[in-house]
Design a protein around this motif. Structure first.
Motif, PDB file in Angstrom:
ATOM      1  N   PHE A 107       1.284  -1.284  -0.256  1.00 43.98           N
ATOM      2  CA  PHE A 107       0.488   0.201  -0.040  1.00 43.98           C
ATOM      3  C   PHE A 107       0.768   1.303  -0.193  1.00 43.98           C
ATOM      4  CE2 PHE A 107      -2.232   3.248   2.715  1.00 43.98           C
ATOM      5  CZ  PHE A 107      -3.089   4.268   1.942  1.00 43.98           C
ATOM      6  N   ALA A 108       0.328   2.138  -0.581  1.00 46.83           N
ATOM      7  CA  ALA A 108       1.784   3.740  -1.186  1.00 46.83           C
ATOM      8  C   ALA A 108       2.793   2.835  -1.427  1.00 46.83           C
ATOM      9  CB  ALA A 108       1.129   4.440   0.257  1.00 46.83           C
ATOM     10  N   SER A 109       2.985   2.328  -1.549  1.00 44.94           N
ATOM     11  CA  SER A 109       4.535   1.741  -2.311  1.00 44.94           C
ATOM     12  C   SER A 109       4.965   1.428  -3.742  1.00 44.94           C
ATOM     13  CB  SER A 109       4.632   0.868  -1.208  1.00 44.94           C
ATOM     14  OG  SER A 109       6.174   0.235  -1.582  1.00 44.94           O
ATOM     15  N   ARG A 110       3.237   0.248  -4.312  1.00 44.52           N
ATOM     16  CA  ARG A 110       3.813  -0.261  -5.154  1.00 44.52           C
ATOM     17  C   ARG A 110       3.416   0.379  -5.944  1.00 44.52           C
ATOM     18  NH1 ARG A 110       8.008  -2.366  -6.303  1.00 44.52           N
ATOM     19  NH2 ARG A 110       7.084  -4.436  -7.656  1.00 44.52           N
ATOM     20  N   GLY A 111       2.560   1.583  -5.776  1.00 52.83           N
ATOM     21  CA  GLY A 111       2.053   2.515  -7.172  1.00 52.83           C
ATOM     22  C   GLY A 111       1.014   1.286  -7.590  1.00 52.83           C
ATOM     23  N   ASP A 112      -0.203   0.938  -7.157  1.00 50.77           N
ATOM     24  CA  ASP A 112      -0.806   0.069  -7.741  1.00 50.77           C
ATOM     25  C   ASP A 112      -2.138   0.749  -7.160  1.00 50.77           C
ATOM     26  OD1 ASP A 112      -2.026  -2.797  -9.115  1.00 50.77           O
ATOM     27  OD2 ASP A 112      -3.486  -2.349  -7.384  1.00 50.77           O
ATOM     28  N   ALA A 113      -3.443   1.549  -8.370  1.00 47.52           N
ATOM     29  CA  ALA A 113      -4.115   2.310  -7.693  1.00 47.52           C
ATOM     30  C   ALA A 113      -5.569   1.166  -7.423  1.00 47.52           C
ATOM     31  CB  ALA A 113      -4.620   2.422  -9.559  1.00 47.52           C
ATOM     32  N   CYS A 114      -5.609   0.361  -7.991  1.00 48.06           N
ATOM     33  CA  CYS A 114      -6.503  -0.915  -7.243  1.00 48.06           C
ATOM     34  C   CYS A 114      -6.552  -1.157  -5.875  1.00 48.06           C
ATOM     35  CB  CYS A 114      -6.545  -2.188  -7.571  1.00 48.06           C
ATOM     36  SG  CYS A 114      -7.277  -3.649  -6.683  1.00 48.06           S
ATOM     37  N   VAL A 115      -4.943  -1.345  -5.298  1.00 43.05           N
ATOM     38  CA  VAL A 115      -4.709  -1.506  -3.857  1.00 43.05           C
ATOM     39  C   VAL A 115      -4.872  -0.425  -2.709  1.00 43.05           C
ATOM     40  CG1 VAL A 115      -2.615  -1.431  -2.011  1.00 43.05           C
ATOM     41  CG2 VAL A 115      -3.101  -3.428  -4.038  1.00 43.05           C
ATOM     42  N   ASP A 116      -4.296   0.670  -3.540  1.00 40.45           N
ATOM     43  CA  ASP A 116      -4.174   1.952  -2.823  1.00 40.45           C
ATOM     44  C   ASP A 116      -5.529   2.509  -2.863  1.00 40.45           C
ATOM     45  OD1 ASP A 116      -1.913   1.544  -2.479  1.00 40.45           O
ATOM     46  OD2 ASP A 116      -1.296   3.185  -3.863  1.00 40.45           O
ATOM     47  N   ASP A 117      -6.301   2.872  -4.145  1.00 34.54           N
ATOM     48  CA  ASP A 117      -7.748   3.341  -3.809  1.00 34.54           C
ATOM     49  C   ASP A 117      -8.770   1.992  -2.803  1.00 34.54           C
ATOM     50  OD1 ASP A 117      -7.166   4.813  -5.493  1.00 34.54           O
ATOM     51  OD2 ASP A 117      -8.395   4.523  -7.844  1.00 34.54           O
ATOM     52  N   THR A 118      -8.204   1.287  -2.471  1.00 32.53           N
ATOM     53  CA  THR A 118      -9.139  -0.089  -2.173  1.00 32.53           C
ATOM     54  C   THR A 118      -8.973   0.434  -0.106  1.00 32.53           C
ATOM     55  OG1 THR A 118      -9.763  -1.862  -3.723  1.00 32.53           O
ATOM     56  CG2 THR A 118      -9.608  -1.846  -1.322  1.00 32.53           C
ATOM     57  N   VAL A 119      -7.831   0.738  -0.253  1.00 29.48           N
ATOM     58  CA  VAL A 119      -7.297   1.223   1.208  1.00 29.48           C
ATOM     59  C   VAL A 119      -8.126   2.307   1.744  1.00 29.48           C
ATOM     60  CG1 VAL A 119      -5.093   1.516   2.861  1.00 29.48           C
ATOM     61  CG2 VAL A 119      -5.139  -0.483   0.830  1.00 29.48           C
ATOM     62  N   ALA A 120      -7.581   3.191   1.002  1.00 25.70           N
ATOM     63  CA  ALA A 120      -7.975   4.581   0.708  1.00 25.70           C
ATOM     64  C   ALA A 120      -9.682   4.753   1.166  1.00 25.70           C
ATOM     65  CB  ALA A 120      -7.887   5.438  -0.043  1.00 25.70           C
ATOM     66  N   ALA A 121     -10.753   3.925   0.509  1.00 28.54           N
ATOM     67  CA  ALA A 121     -12.050   3.602   0.739  1.00 28.54           C
ATOM     68  C   ALA A 121     -12.349   3.471   2.356  1.00 28.54           C
ATOM     69  CB  ALA A 121     -12.590   3.186  -0.314  1.00 28.54           C
ATOM     70  N   TYR A 122     -11.294   2.871   2.772  1.00 32.08           N
ATOM     71  CA  TYR A 122     -11.618   2.005   3.611  1.00 32.08           C
ATOM     72  C   TYR A 122     -10.989   2.863   4.947  1.00 32.08           C
ATOM     73  CZ  TYR A 122     -10.053  -1.144   8.121  1.00 32.08           C
ATOM     74  OH  TYR A 122      -9.939  -1.160   9.417  1.00 32.08           O
ATOM     75  N   LEU A 123     -10.089   3.675   4.928  1.00 32.26           N
ATOM     76  CA  LEU A 123      -9.640   4.526   5.828  1.00 32.26           C
ATOM     77  C   LEU A 123     -10.401   5.611   6.164  1.00 32.26           C
ATOM     78  CD1 LEU A 123      -5.256   3.868   5.355  1.00 32.26           C
ATOM     79  CD2 LEU A 123      -6.654   3.857   6.842  1.00 32.26           C
ATOM     80  N   VAL A 124     -10.442   6.428   4.563  1.00 37.20           N
ATOM     81  CA  VAL A 124     -11.379   7.755   4.746  1.00 37.20           C
ATOM     82  C   VAL A 124     -13.102   7.519   5.013  1.00 37.20           C
ATOM     83  CG1 VAL A 124     -11.477   9.862   2.901  1.00 37.20           C
ATOM     84  CG2 VAL A 124      -9.534   8.586   3.261  1.00 37.20           C
ATOM     85  N   ARG A 125     -13.238   6.863   3.999  1.00 37.02           N
ATOM     86  CA  ARG A 125     -14.892   6.760   4.174  1.00 37.02           C
ATOM     87  C   ARG A 125     -15.213   4.956   5.097  1.00 37.02           C
ATOM     88  NH1 ARG A 125     -13.886   7.332  -0.281  1.00 37.02           N
ATOM     89  NH2 ARG A 125     -14.065   5.682  -1.363  1.00 37.02           N
ATOM     90  N   GLY A 126     -15.049   4.526   5.516  1.00 37.43           N
ATOM     91  CA  GLY A 126     -15.301   3.152   6.974  1.00 37.43           C
ATOM     92  C   GLY A 126     -15.816   2.426   5.648  1.00 37.43           C
ATOM     93  N   GLU A 127     -15.200   1.892   4.748  1.00 34.25           N
ATOM     94  CA  GLU A 127     -16.377   0.886   3.092  1.00 34.25           C
ATOM     95  C   GLU A 127     -14.802  -0.684   3.197  1.00 34.25           C
ATOM     96  OE1 GLU A 127     -15.939   3.181  -0.542  1.00 34.25           O
ATOM     97  OE2 GLU A 127     -16.977   4.541  -0.058  1.00 34.25           O
ATOM     98  N   VAL A 128     -15.778  -1.033   3.976  1.00 35.82           N
ATOM     99  CA  VAL A 128     -14.961  -2.973   4.069  1.00 35.82           C
ATOM    100  C   VAL A 128     -15.714  -3.115   3.258  1.00 35.82           C
ATOM    101  CG1 VAL A 128     -14.827  -4.430   5.474  1.00 35.82           C
ATOM    102  CG2 VAL A 128     -15.028  -2.529   6.858  1.00 35.82           C
ATOM    103  N   PRO A 129     -14.554  -3.613   1.960  1.00 41.26           N
ATOM    104  CA  PRO A 129     -15.481  -5.097   1.174  1.00 41.26           C
ATOM    105  C   PRO A 129     -15.789  -5.739   1.276  1.00 41.26           C
ATOM    106  CG  PRO A 129     -12.512  -4.306   0.575  1.00 41.26           C
ATOM    107  CD  PRO A 129     -12.696  -3.635   1.879  1.00 41.26           C
ATOM    108  N   SER A 130     -16.615  -6.085   0.198  1.00 38.98           N
ATOM    109  CA  SER A 130     -17.786  -7.265   0.635  1.00 38.98           C
ATOM    110  C   SER A 130     -16.798  -8.348   0.729  1.00 38.98           C
ATOM    111  CB  SER A 130     -18.615  -7.558  -0.427  1.00 38.98           C
ATOM    112  OG  SER A 130     -17.734  -7.593  -1.419  1.00 38.98           O
ATOM    113  N   GLY A 131     -15.542  -8.673   0.360  1.00 38.72           N
ATOM    114  CA  GLY A 131     -15.238 -10.173   0.448  1.00 38.72           C
ATOM    115  C   GLY A 131     -13.303 -10.269   0.051  1.00 38.72           C
ATOM    116  N   ASN A 132     -13.089 -10.459  -0.197  1.00 38.36           N
ATOM    117  CA  ASN A 132     -11.053 -10.688  -0.288  1.00 38.36           C
ATOM    118  C   ASN A 132     -11.232  -9.442  -2.257  1.00 38.36           C
ATOM    119  OD1 ASN A 132     -10.278 -11.487   2.270  1.00 38.36           O
ATOM    120  ND2 ASN A 132     -10.144 -13.709   0.737  1.00 38.36           N
ATOM    121  N   VAL A 133      -9.887  -8.946  -1.459  1.00 36.01           N
ATOM    122  CA  VAL A 133      -9.829  -8.652  -3.285  1.00 36.01           C
ATOM    123  C   VAL A 133      -8.752  -8.787  -4.060  1.00 36.01           C
ATOM    124  CG1 VAL A 133      -9.974  -6.213  -3.880  1.00 36.01           C
ATOM    125  CG2 VAL A 133     -11.385  -6.300  -1.940  1.00 36.01           C
ATOM    126  N   ARG A 134      -8.832  -9.196  -5.483  1.00 32.98           N
ATOM    127  CA  ARG A 134      -7.915  -9.559  -5.871  1.00 32.98           C
ATOM    128  C   ARG A 134      -6.955  -8.479  -6.918  1.00 32.98           C
ATOM    129  NH1 ARG A 134      -6.359 -15.008  -4.756  1.00 32.98           N
ATOM    130  NH2 ARG A 134      -4.073 -14.437  -5.730  1.00 32.98           N
TER     131      ARG A 134
END
Length: 496
Positions: free
Chosen positions: A459-486
């Motif tokens: 996270f915030a290291s590999r420059g991957d938008a999928c990872v970074d956007d998923t984690v940011a949505a969780y941290l900022v808006r509390g959005e927990v994915p419905s399941g594991n994310v690939r």
């Protein structure tokens, strides 16, 4: 049952048992005084203007089970949220890993890489864990010759070398007992988790949100075990997982063998660029030739121990592979290993503190291996490959430790809110198995995997938008994915 099978069985059993361990009682301590921040020393980098970094110190008990006893100080840093008051979500405590990594500057360096929405939402708070940096730093003196240059070959082959290897571990443990003194039993992950809670209280925050990388994931899981109702939003990146530190070290050593084979194949695929051979076997031969040359004739203090440390460091991040291959070629063609030397002196004051804290924390966290286990595992690993990289086997010294903890560090809690675990599919430093084994101890947690990736830290290291956007949505808006994310990863790098 074979030793690798015992490792797997033990770790799986521990994953179930750890959650059931009773919490050790802690007497009530005086509420911490509010943290007062001032300007930081020059060792802490400055963030981009107009933001600034502040530093403070917090007095905590040396032993949280005896809060009226001696006290130590923990150094803390903070960069305030850059957004509006309505955007603020509290504090985001961060830890860079180790054990032994300094978190004081990490509040600045990691924050600079975080998505802007996270920077706007959180005061990013760093701290040097007890025993590290400016938080009552621990030393182990010469550490059994660890800082000798050149060092002894770290891969023992034969009975005489094995006896010398065990003797060096005993000497390291003796040096830590002599130089660490009263600190030795109290630099555990669990004690540091109590320090984290004291930081939260001193800042007057109702919850601790946390970003822990590598060992930081273990520290975060320990915090959830003790303070599940104080957990805000927690991201555990490059997960160590449950189990004894020694068993983790063994699993890592096997993962490094797989990663090195991948490096050999990658280098062979770019034979015109590196000139080390056109097949994985040819590149391996070049690699072994370099190591043999340095073992026979070290160059300016650079021998097999220094070589293995350089390889260990390079294998964990694919952006370092080209430099490793160039360094191998430089030694083969010019007899010059300078291209293999990592930046910074291994025997610097910071490095000595890191190496000491690493062993002291690992040996304070749980059971130790026996000397017989250590030799059996080395022999087993050498049957997989006669020339492994054993640099990460720090917990082997615990076999001769002078203070033996009575139990393992508890990890995870069913009472904690959902946690986000992040992992690279082929990380050799913290293999993804650790995240999979920790997840059941954190019900409701989700695992975000970066597929086709071979590096440590995501996270915030590999420059991957999928990872970074998923984690940011969780941290900022509390959005927990419905399941594991690939997330689709970058694959192996191109050679430049």
């Amino acid at each position: 049952m074979t030793r690798p099978a015992r490792h797997t069985a033990l770790v799986c059993a521990l994953a179930a048992a750890t959650a059931l361990l009773p919490a050790a009682p802690v007497q009530a301590a005086e509420p911490p005084s509010p943290l007062r921040f001032t300007s930081c020393s020059g060792s802490v980098p400055r963030p981009a203007a107009p933001e600034r970094v502040e530093c403070g110190r917090l007095s905590v008990p040396l032993d949280w089970h005896r809060p009226s006893g001696p006290r130590i100080e923990v150094a803390v840093s903070r960069v305030r949220a850059s957004g509006t008051p309505a955007e603020r979500r509290g504090i985001l405590l961060v830890n860079p890993g180790g054990p032994g990594g300094s978190g004081l500057p990490y509040a600045v360096t990691k924050r600079a890489k975080l998505p802007e929405s996270v920077r706007r939402a959180y005061d990013v708070v760093g701290f040097d864990p007890r025993g590290v940096g400016r938080s009552t730093p621990v030393t182990c003196g010469p550490m059994g010759g660890l800082f000798d240059s050149p060092g002894n070959d770290p891969v023992p082959a034969g009975a005489r070398a094995e006896r010398a290897y065990l003797a060096s571990l005993r000497a390291l443990a003796d040096d830590c007992a002599t130089h660490a003194g009263r600190l030795l039993p109290y630099l555990s992950t669990e004690q540091t988790a109590y320090d984290m809670e004291a930081i939260r209280a001193a800042l007057g925050e109702p919850r601790t949100s946390f970003l822990g990388v590598s060992y930081g994931s273990y520290l975060g899981a320990a915090y959830t075990a003790r303070f599940p109702h104080r957990v805000g939003r927690m991201v555990l990146d490059s997960v160590v997982g449950p189990g004894d530190w020694y068993d983790f070290d063994v699993l890592q050593s096997r993962a490094l063998l797989r990663q090195r084979d991948t490096f050999f194949a990658w280098t062979a695929a770019h034979a015109g660029r590196f000139g080390l051979g056109g097949t994985p076997a040819a590149v391996r031969d070049s690699y072994l030739r370099v190591r043999r040359e340095l073992a026979a004739r070290p160059v300016a203090g650079f021998g097999p121990a220094e070589f293995d440390r350089a390889v260990y460091r390079a294998l964990g991040r694919t952006e370092r592979w080209a430099g490793l291959a160039d360094g191998l070629r430089g030694q083969l063609t010019d007899g010059d290993p300078d291209g293999l030397r990592p930046d910074g002196a291994f025997d610097s004051a910071d490095s000595r503190n890191y190496e000491a804290a690493n062993r002291v924390v690992k040996c304070a966290d749980g059971p130790a291996p026996s000397p017989r286990d250590i030799l059996a595992d080395i022999r087993s690993t050498r049957r997989l490959d006669p020339q492994p990289v054993l640099t990460g086997m720090e917990a082997s010294a615990c076999a001769y430790w002078h203070h033996r903890p009575g139990r393992r560090t508890p990890l995870g809690s069913p009472d904690a809110p959902p946690v986000l675990l992040v992992a690279s599919a082929h990380d050799p430093v913290t293999p993804i198995e650790g995240a999979r084994r920790l997840q059941p101890l954190l019900p409701g947690s989700r695992l975000v995997t970066l597929d086709d990736d071979y590096s440590h830290g995501v996270f915030a290291s590999r420059g991957d938008a999928c990872v970074d956007d998923t984690v940011a949505a969780y941290l900022v808006r509390g959005e927990v994915p419905s399941g594991n994310v690939r997330c689709a990863g970058p694959g192996l790098p191109t050679a430049r």
